[in-house]
Motif scaffolding. Sequence first.
Motif, PDB file in Angstrom:
ATOM      1  N   ALA A 185     -12.411   4.507 -12.017  1.00 37.94           N
ATOM      2  CA  ALA A 185     -10.995   4.381 -12.337  1.00 37.94           C
ATOM      3  C   ALA A 185     -10.196   5.555 -11.771  1.00 37.94           C
ATOM      4  N   GLU A 186     -10.773   6.752 -11.806  1.00 40.34           N
ATOM      5  CA  GLU A 186     -10.093   7.921 -11.256  1.00 40.34           C
ATOM      6  C   GLU A 186      -9.965   7.804  -9.743  1.00 40.34           C
ATOM      7  N   ARG A 187     -10.991   7.295  -9.087  1.00 41.55           N
ATOM      8  CA  ARG A 187     -10.945   7.070  -7.636  1.00 41.55           C
ATOM      9  C   ARG A 187      -9.865   6.044  -7.300  1.00 41.55           C
ATOM     10  N   LEU A 188      -9.791   5.005  -8.110  1.00 39.34           N
ATOM     11  CA  LEU A 188      -8.788   3.960  -7.901  1.00 39.34           C
ATOM     12  C   LEU A 188      -7.375   4.517  -8.018  1.00 39.34           C
ATOM     13  N   ALA A 189      -7.164   5.444  -8.944  1.00 41.93           N
ATOM     14  CA  ALA A 189      -5.837   6.022  -9.155  1.00 41.93           C
ATOM     15  C   ALA A 189      -5.399   6.895  -7.986  1.00 41.93           C
ATOM     16  N   ARG A 190      -6.337   7.280  -7.129  1.00 38.75           N
ATOM     17  CA  ARG A 190      -5.996   8.097  -5.963  1.00 38.75           C
ATOM     18  C   ARG A 190      -5.615   7.245  -4.754  1.00 38.75           C
ATOM     19  N   HIS A 191      -5.638   5.919  -4.881  1.00 38.83           N
ATOM     20  CA  HIS A 191      -5.247   5.067  -3.760  1.00 38.83           C
ATOM     21  C   HIS A 191      -3.841   5.418  -3.283  1.00 38.83           C
ATOM     22  N   ASP A 192      -3.685   5.486  -1.974  1.00 39.25           N
ATOM     23  CA  ASP A 192      -2.353   5.703  -1.420  1.00 39.25           C
ATOM     24  C   ASP A 192      -1.513   4.448  -1.641  1.00 39.25           C
ATOM     25  N   PRO A 193      -0.283   4.569  -2.128  1.00 41.97           N
ATOM     26  CA  PRO A 193       0.516   3.370  -2.417  1.00 41.97           C
ATOM     27  C   PRO A 193       0.788   2.511  -1.191  1.00 41.97           C
ATOM     28  N   VAL A 194       1.038   3.128  -0.040  1.00 39.07           N
ATOM     29  CA  VAL A 194       1.283   2.365   1.183  1.00 39.07           C
ATOM     30  C   VAL A 194       0.003   1.715   1.666  1.00 39.07           C
ATOM     31  N   GLY A 195      -1.074   2.466   1.684  1.00 37.71           N
ATOM     32  CA  GLY A 195      -2.343   1.926   2.162  1.00 37.71           C
ATOM     33  C   GLY A 195      -2.865   0.796   1.288  1.00 37.71           C
ATOM     34  N   ALA A 196      -2.781   0.971  -0.043  1.00 36.83           N
ATOM     35  CA  ALA A 196      -3.254  -0.070  -0.955  1.00 36.83           C
ATOM     36  C   ALA A 196      -2.420  -1.335  -0.820  1.00 36.83           C
ATOM     37  N   ALA A 197      -1.100  -1.169  -0.771  1.00 40.15           N
ATOM     38  CA  ALA A 197      -0.222  -2.341  -0.660  1.00 40.15           C
ATOM     39  C   ALA A 197      -0.445  -3.072   0.656  1.00 40.15           C
ATOM     40  N   ASN A 198      -0.544  -2.347   1.744  1.00 41.41           N
ATOM     41  CA  ASN A 198      -0.743  -2.982   3.044  1.00 41.41           C
ATOM     42  C   ASN A 198      -2.112  -3.630   3.161  1.00 41.41           C
ATOM     43  N   THR A 199      -3.106  -3.034   2.524  1.00 44.31           N
ATOM     44  CA  THR A 199      -4.434  -3.650   2.529  1.00 44.31           C
ATOM     45  C   THR A 199      -4.405  -4.977   1.788  1.00 44.31           C
ATOM     46  N   MET A 200      -3.754  -5.000   0.647  1.00 44.29           N
ATOM     47  CA  MET A 200      -3.636  -6.245  -0.107  1.00 44.29           C
ATOM     48  C   MET A 200      -2.860  -7.308   0.676  1.00 44.29           C
ATOM     49  N   ARG A 201      -1.758  -6.899   1.276  1.00 45.04           N
ATOM     50  CA  ARG A 201      -0.905  -7.864   1.983  1.00 45.04           C
ATOM     51  C   ARG A 201      -1.527  -8.313   3.309  1.00 45.04           C
ATOM     52  N   GLY A 202      -2.099  -7.382   4.041  1.00 50.96           N
ATOM     53  CA  GLY A 202      -2.577  -7.698   5.382  1.00 50.96           C
ATOM     54  C   GLY A 202      -3.986  -8.234   5.448  1.00 50.96           C
TER      55      GLY A 202
END
Length: 291
Positions: free
Chosen positions: A175-192
């Motif tokens: 969960a701590e690792r997940l909270a370190r996700h970059d907001p741009v990178g996570a969003a673009n990974t989900m979308r793309g």
Amino acid sequence: MYVTARDGTKLYVEEAGAGTPILFIHEFGGNYDAWEPQMSYFARRHRCITYAARGYAPSDIPADVERYSQAIAVTDAIDVLNGLGIEKAHIVGLSMGGFATVHFGLEAPERALSLTVAGAGYGCEKSTEEYFRGVSLKVAENFAADPVNFAKIYAEGASRVQFQNKDPRGWAAFAERLARHDPVGAANTMRGVQARRPSFWDLEDRLKMMDVPTLVVVGDEDDHCLQPGIFLKRTIPACGLVVMPKTGHTLNLEEPAAFNALVAEFIAEAEAGAWTRRDPRADPAQVMRTD
């Protein structure tokens, strides 16, 4: 160290050990360090490589969503091998990484010694395909807005609580690792990547022709991976299927000893040439032989 993908994106890579190479590809909810139990175990006998996918620090985080896709995820994996001078490797992927592993086998079978596809299937079932795409876009919005707080919600998903119940410390690290996700990178990974990738059912004809030794591993409480896992077993010619009991999505961390033992035996059989196509006499249409 870093390798450079063909579009110029820099990918962070770690490796350990010597021997036949194994490339580990992480899930959306993880990063390169989520493979630590496997890196430590398999580096005793293998050259083990793990890397941060594009969009995950310390790899580059492109701002353009068009620089994220299922196809690009595969070429990134190939470029990691190229950057390290590796011709062939065993490919091991979880969830998003499991999808990349399947597509690696389709696009570059000559580079794969074997494929381990773990916890892969979300969005594949035709009955939930469109729903999954919509949810992926909502998850993207949530990570873009507030990754730290949304990580607390995402980490307690229906197929993550098994990990929390078995291993609270391990789950807390996840969960701590997940909270370190970059907001741009996570969003673009989900979308793309996540929201656009094809269903396994759409790849049926190609999967039937893929002759790479394959192991599919799913947890029995990871509901949306069960049917896709069975589909892969029935479709890929040299495929085995393991269903791990009372287990959710984060297989390699939730049950590291069992996961490592399964993959080690599979890799040994693949290297020995013993993991072959299904015997044609094992006709799935036959119930009992009568003549």
